[in-house]
Scaffold this active site. Structure first.
Site, PDB file in Angstrom:
ATOM      1  N   THR A 135       0.839  -1.199   0.000  1.00  0.00           N
ATOM      2  CA  THR A 135       0.000   0.000   0.000  1.00  0.00           C
ATOM      3  C   THR A 135       0.870   1.244   0.000  1.00  0.00           C
ATOM      4  O   THR A 135       1.970   1.244   0.566  1.00  0.00           O
ATOM      5  CB  THR A 135      -0.881   0.052   1.264  1.00  0.00           C
ATOM      6  OG1 THR A 135      -0.045   0.138   2.427  1.00  0.00           O
ATOM      7  CG2 THR A 135      -1.762  -1.170   1.384  1.00  0.00           C
ATOM      8  N   ARG A 138      -7.898   6.603   4.637  1.00  0.00           N
ATOM      9  CA  ARG A 138      -8.598   5.925   5.730  1.00  0.00           C
ATOM     10  C   ARG A 138      -9.170   4.580   5.268  1.00  0.00           C
ATOM     11  O   ARG A 138      -9.326   3.664   6.071  1.00  0.00           O
ATOM     12  CB  ARG A 138      -9.735   6.803   6.266  1.00  0.00           C
ATOM     13  CG  ARG A 138      -9.274   7.964   7.138  1.00  0.00           C
ATOM     14  CD  ARG A 138     -10.455   8.664   7.759  1.00  0.00           C
ATOM     15  NE  ARG A 138     -10.041   9.640   8.767  1.00  0.00           N
ATOM     16  CZ  ARG A 138     -10.831  10.072   9.750  1.00  0.00           C
ATOM     17  NH1 ARG A 138     -12.059   9.613   9.847  1.00  0.00           N
ATOM     18  NH2 ARG A 138     -10.397  10.953  10.611  1.00  0.00           N
ATOM     19  N   ILE A 187      -6.523   2.127  11.680  1.00  0.00           N
ATOM     20  CA  ILE A 187      -7.736   1.306  11.671  1.00  0.00           C
ATOM     21  C   ILE A 187      -7.511   0.019  10.877  1.00  0.00           C
ATOM     22  O   ILE A 187      -7.694  -1.089  11.371  1.00  0.00           O
ATOM     23  CB  ILE A 187      -8.932   2.084  11.078  1.00  0.00           C
ATOM     24  CG1 ILE A 187      -9.188   3.354  11.877  1.00  0.00           C
ATOM     25  CG2 ILE A 187     -10.180   1.194  11.035  1.00  0.00           C
ATOM     26  CD1 ILE A 187      -9.513   3.125  13.334  1.00  0.00           C
ATOM     27  N   LYS A 225      18.295   3.367  49.303  1.00  0.00           N
ATOM     28  CA  LYS A 225      18.474   1.954  49.633  1.00  0.00           C
ATOM     29  C   LYS A 225      17.080   1.356  49.853  1.00  0.00           C
ATOM     30  O   LYS A 225      16.296   1.882  50.635  1.00  0.00           O
ATOM     31  CB  LYS A 225      19.333   1.828  50.897  1.00  0.00           C
ATOM     32  CG  LYS A 225      19.841   0.413  51.171  1.00  0.00           C
ATOM     33  CD  LYS A 225      20.912   0.010  50.158  1.00  0.00           C
ATOM     34  CE  LYS A 225      21.585  -1.295  50.539  1.00  0.00           C
ATOM     35  NZ  LYS A 225      22.448  -1.165  51.717  1.00  0.00           N
ATOM     36  N   HIS A 226      16.791   0.297  49.140  1.00  0.00           N
ATOM     37  CA  HIS A 226      15.489  -0.369  49.241  1.00  0.00           C
ATOM     38  C   HIS A 226      14.342   0.620  49.064  1.00  0.00           C
ATOM     39  O   HIS A 226      13.381   0.635  49.841  1.00  0.00           O
ATOM     40  CB  HIS A 226      15.373  -1.125  50.555  1.00  0.00           C
ATOM     41  CG  HIS A 226      16.370  -2.240  50.687  1.00  0.00           C
ATOM     42  ND1 HIS A 226      16.425  -3.287  49.812  1.00  0.00           N
ATOM     43  CD2 HIS A 226      17.365  -2.431  51.586  1.00  0.00           C
ATOM     44  CE1 HIS A 226      17.396  -4.116  50.158  1.00  0.00           C
ATOM     45  NE2 HIS A 226      17.994  -3.604  51.234  1.00  0.00           N
ATOM     46  N   ASN A 286       4.972   5.504  57.444  1.00  0.00           N
ATOM     47  CA  ASN A 286       5.008   6.842  58.018  1.00  0.00           C
ATOM     48  C   ASN A 286       6.417   7.427  57.894  1.00  0.00           C
ATOM     49  O   ASN A 286       7.400   6.742  58.128  1.00  0.00           O
ATOM     50  CB  ASN A 286       4.604   6.791  59.495  1.00  0.00           C
ATOM     51  CG  ASN A 286       3.109   6.657  59.697  1.00  0.00           C
ATOM     52  OD1 ASN A 286       2.331   7.311  59.045  1.00  0.00           O
ATOM     53  ND2 ASN A 286       2.723   5.790  60.643  1.00  0.00           N
ATOM     54  N   PHE A 298      -0.232  14.377  58.940  1.00  0.00           N
ATOM     55  CA  PHE A 298      -0.406  15.099  60.201  1.00  0.00           C
ATOM     56  C   PHE A 298       0.005  14.246  61.400  1.00  0.00           C
ATOM     57  O   PHE A 298       0.064  13.017  61.321  1.00  0.00           O
ATOM     58  CB  PHE A 298      -1.838  15.605  60.362  1.00  0.00           C
ATOM     59  CG  PHE A 298      -2.910  14.536  60.404  1.00  0.00           C
ATOM     60  CD1 PHE A 298      -2.985  13.601  61.437  1.00  0.00           C
ATOM     61  CD2 PHE A 298      -3.885  14.489  59.420  1.00  0.00           C
ATOM     62  CE1 PHE A 298      -3.984  12.641  61.488  1.00  0.00           C
ATOM     63  CE2 PHE A 298      -4.898  13.527  59.463  1.00  0.00           C
ATOM     64  CZ  PHE A 298      -4.942  12.604  60.501  1.00  0.00           C
ATOM     65  N   HIS A 343       3.053   4.630  49.901  1.00  0.00           N
ATOM     66  CA  HIS A 343       2.995   3.259  50.405  1.00  0.00           C
ATOM     67  C   HIS A 343       3.718   2.293  49.466  1.00  0.00           C
ATOM     68  O   HIS A 343       3.893   2.592  48.302  1.00  0.00           O
ATOM     69  CB  HIS A 343       1.541   2.826  50.567  1.00  0.00           C
ATOM     70  CG  HIS A 343       0.859   3.507  51.717  1.00  0.00           C
ATOM     71  ND1 HIS A 343       0.178   4.693  51.578  1.00  0.00           N
ATOM     72  CD2 HIS A 343       0.786   3.188  53.022  1.00  0.00           C
ATOM     73  CE1 HIS A 343      -0.308   5.055  52.747  1.00  0.00           C
ATOM     74  NE2 HIS A 343       0.045   4.172  53.651  1.00  0.00           N
TER      75      HIS A 343
END
Length: 530
Positions: free
Chosen positions: A38, A68, A130, A281-282, A424, A479, A530
């Site tokens: 094509t 298209r 498409i 580290k880690h 934390n 907090f 986390h």
């Protein structure tokens, strides 16, 4: 699984990435394979001096609607989907003059690259392929008879199979190629759907998919009994996924995770303002510092916790220089990542064969929007990246005493670091350097005490009369639910505190701060990690 062979007599090639196309087409033609193509692909094949049939001649319809519509035709899809051993299918092919297509070679319009270069909405839409995905899925479904190639890197495997089996492909290869093809269209559709969701500001679409391209297979995951691989996502945020590794062993799963943590943290420090160093580290920073140059910043960061820094990951926010390279090679280090490095620094690092050196080219933007994801049992948690930056926050003084200019500078520094420490989090800082870090504890009080104890240990190693937490400031990622955590920080010697605020007992915490004569500011922004 059988080794069922299928001869390749006719191939359809329609590629956006024309790398190696002439050579591949020439190798197919040399085996007597009829080439169908094509547009630009047909032109490139013809310019290579090869006979090629335009798909419009195959279908009897010209390309239309700005390209298209060109391959969405029964003579294409019938040739791909017809089961060769099915009498009904072969009869339909004869009736409708449909010739079988034995090999499909398609790589898709460069949608991801178009988005990455910041193209307009309409340009991005026009680069949604498409016909390509439709053909790929058709050929992949009929892989019992058709081979499908979506990656230039698989050209050699196809040619080797044809050479080994006298012009035929094996079922094993066709299945492997089909699996890859489905994964490619899935990743392509994922990139489109996520881009669309972002453009209409839909943060929670009904369906969410992520897709990436393999960067490398890894020796193992977090532990030796786990399998792992590393994939690149669209967008190319500067970092470990885009970095060029100059030397050293192959990165491990944990190396990649830690290096990403280090580089995201170092991005908080504008290199036009200051030199900065992060030691991780880690996945937790164990030392962070600013300085007039990288070597000074490194030494200050190392002083925070030189024990944990052994075997760590080091990130720099400026071009790595020779003096810093010499300092780093003084202890065992796993990875160094920086935007760039001088030739002299590279030569110095080369003396440590096992040390990986990664050059990322640029720093990620800490303010950039984006998504992060993690798996849970039976689900996927997706959220926007934490792109809140302390420099953009309005800090509210809530105590009778306001912080001094020096304290405020260190408070901002400490809060930058706290954003990248697992919750934390408690971070003590003094003179634009961390002097104690408490990470990942169930109790904020424990984080405060662990950080203080680390500072005490560091003072012993440095032969200081007292730990550097004396006269420091402290940052908390969230907090203080009670005054006890803050009181532990005061006991360690902190004179000023930055925290988000928002506790039901904020008044009690503020009162305790006032009673001890310390300054406290609230950011209004929490940085849980986390």
């Amino acid at each position: 699984m059988t080794n069922q062979l299928r001869p390749v007599r006719r191939a359809l090639l329609s590629v956006s990435d024309k790398t190696r196309l002439p050579d591949f087409a020439r190798a197919l033609a040399a085996r007597g394979v009829e080439l169908i193509s094509t547009g630009g692909t047909a032109k490139a094949i013809a310019e290579a001096g090869l006979k090629v049939k335009d798909v419009s001649d195959l279908t009897g319809f010209p390309e239309m609607m700005d390209g298209r519509v060109k391959t969405l035709h029964p003579k294409v899809h019938g040739g791909l989907l017809a089961i060769r051993d099915n009498d009904e299918h072969t009869e339909a092919m004869k009736t409708h003059n449909i010739a079988p297509i034995d090999l499909l070679v398609v790589n898709l319009y460069p949608f991801e690259a178009t988005v990455e270069r910041g193209a307009s909405f309409n340009d991005c839409i026009e680069n949604i392929d498409i016909g390509g995905p439709a053909m790929i899925r058709a050929a992949s479904k009929n892989h019992e008879d058709v081979a499908v190639v979506v990656d230039v890197n698989d050209y050699d495997a196809v040619l080797e199979d044809l050479a080994r089996h006298e012009g035929s492909t094996t079922l094993l290869l066709r299945r492997r190629l089909a699996a890859k093809a489905y994964a490619r269209t899935a990743a392509y559709d994922a990139a489109i759907s996520n881009w669309f969701a972002a453009t209409i500001q839909n943060d929670s679409p009904d369906y969410r998919a992520f897709g990436g391209k393999l960067i490398q297979s890894l020796r193992y995951g977090e532990n030796p009994h786990q399998n792992a691989a590393f994939y690149a996502l669209p967008g190319r945020r500067p970092g470990v996924a885009t970095a060029r590794q100059l030397q050293g062993k192959e990165l491990s799963y944990n190396n990649i995770n830690d290096t990403d943590a280090a580089y995201e943290c170092i991005a908080e420090f504008d290199p036009a303002r200051t030199a900065a160093c992060v030691i991780v580290k880690h996945a937790n920073p164990c030392g962070v510092a600013e300085g007039p140059d990288l070597a000074t910043a490194y030494q200050k960061a190392l002083a925070c916790d030189s024990t944990s820094a052994f075997g760590g990951i080091i990130a720099m926010n400026r071009k790595l220089d020779a003096a810093t390279a010499r300092a780093i090679t003084g202890i065992f280090t796993e990875v160094i990542i920086a935007p760039d490095a001088t030739e002299e620094a590279i030569a110095i690092i080369a003396g440590r064969k096992q040390l990986r050196l990664l050059l990322a080219g640029d720093l990620p933007d800490p303010r950039e929007a984006g998504l992060t994801a993690k798996t849970v049992a039976g689900g996927l948690l997706v959220q926007s990246r934490d792109n809140a930056v302390v420099d953009d926050m309005t800090l509210k003084v809530v105590t009778r005493r306001a912080p001094t200019e020096a304290e405020l500078r260190d408070l901002r520094f400490a809060f930058r670091v706290a954003k990248h420490v697992k919750s934390n989090t408690i971070v003590y800082a003094k003179d634009s350097a961390t002097v104690g870090i408490g990470a990942g504890q169930m109790s904020r009080v424990d984080s405060a005490r662990i950080a203080a104890r680390k500072a005490l240990d560091a003072a012993g190693e440095l032969k200081l009369a007292e730990p550097l937490t004396k006269g420091s400031v402290v940052a908390s990622d969230a907090f203080f639910p009670f005054a006890d955590g803050m009181l532990a920080c005061i006991e360690a010697g902190a004179t000023a505190v930055i925290q988000p605020g928002g506790s039901m007992r904020d008044d009690e915490v503020i009162k305790a701060a006032d009673e001890h004569g310390i300054a406290m500011v609230m950011s209004g922004v929490r940085h849980f990690k986390h």
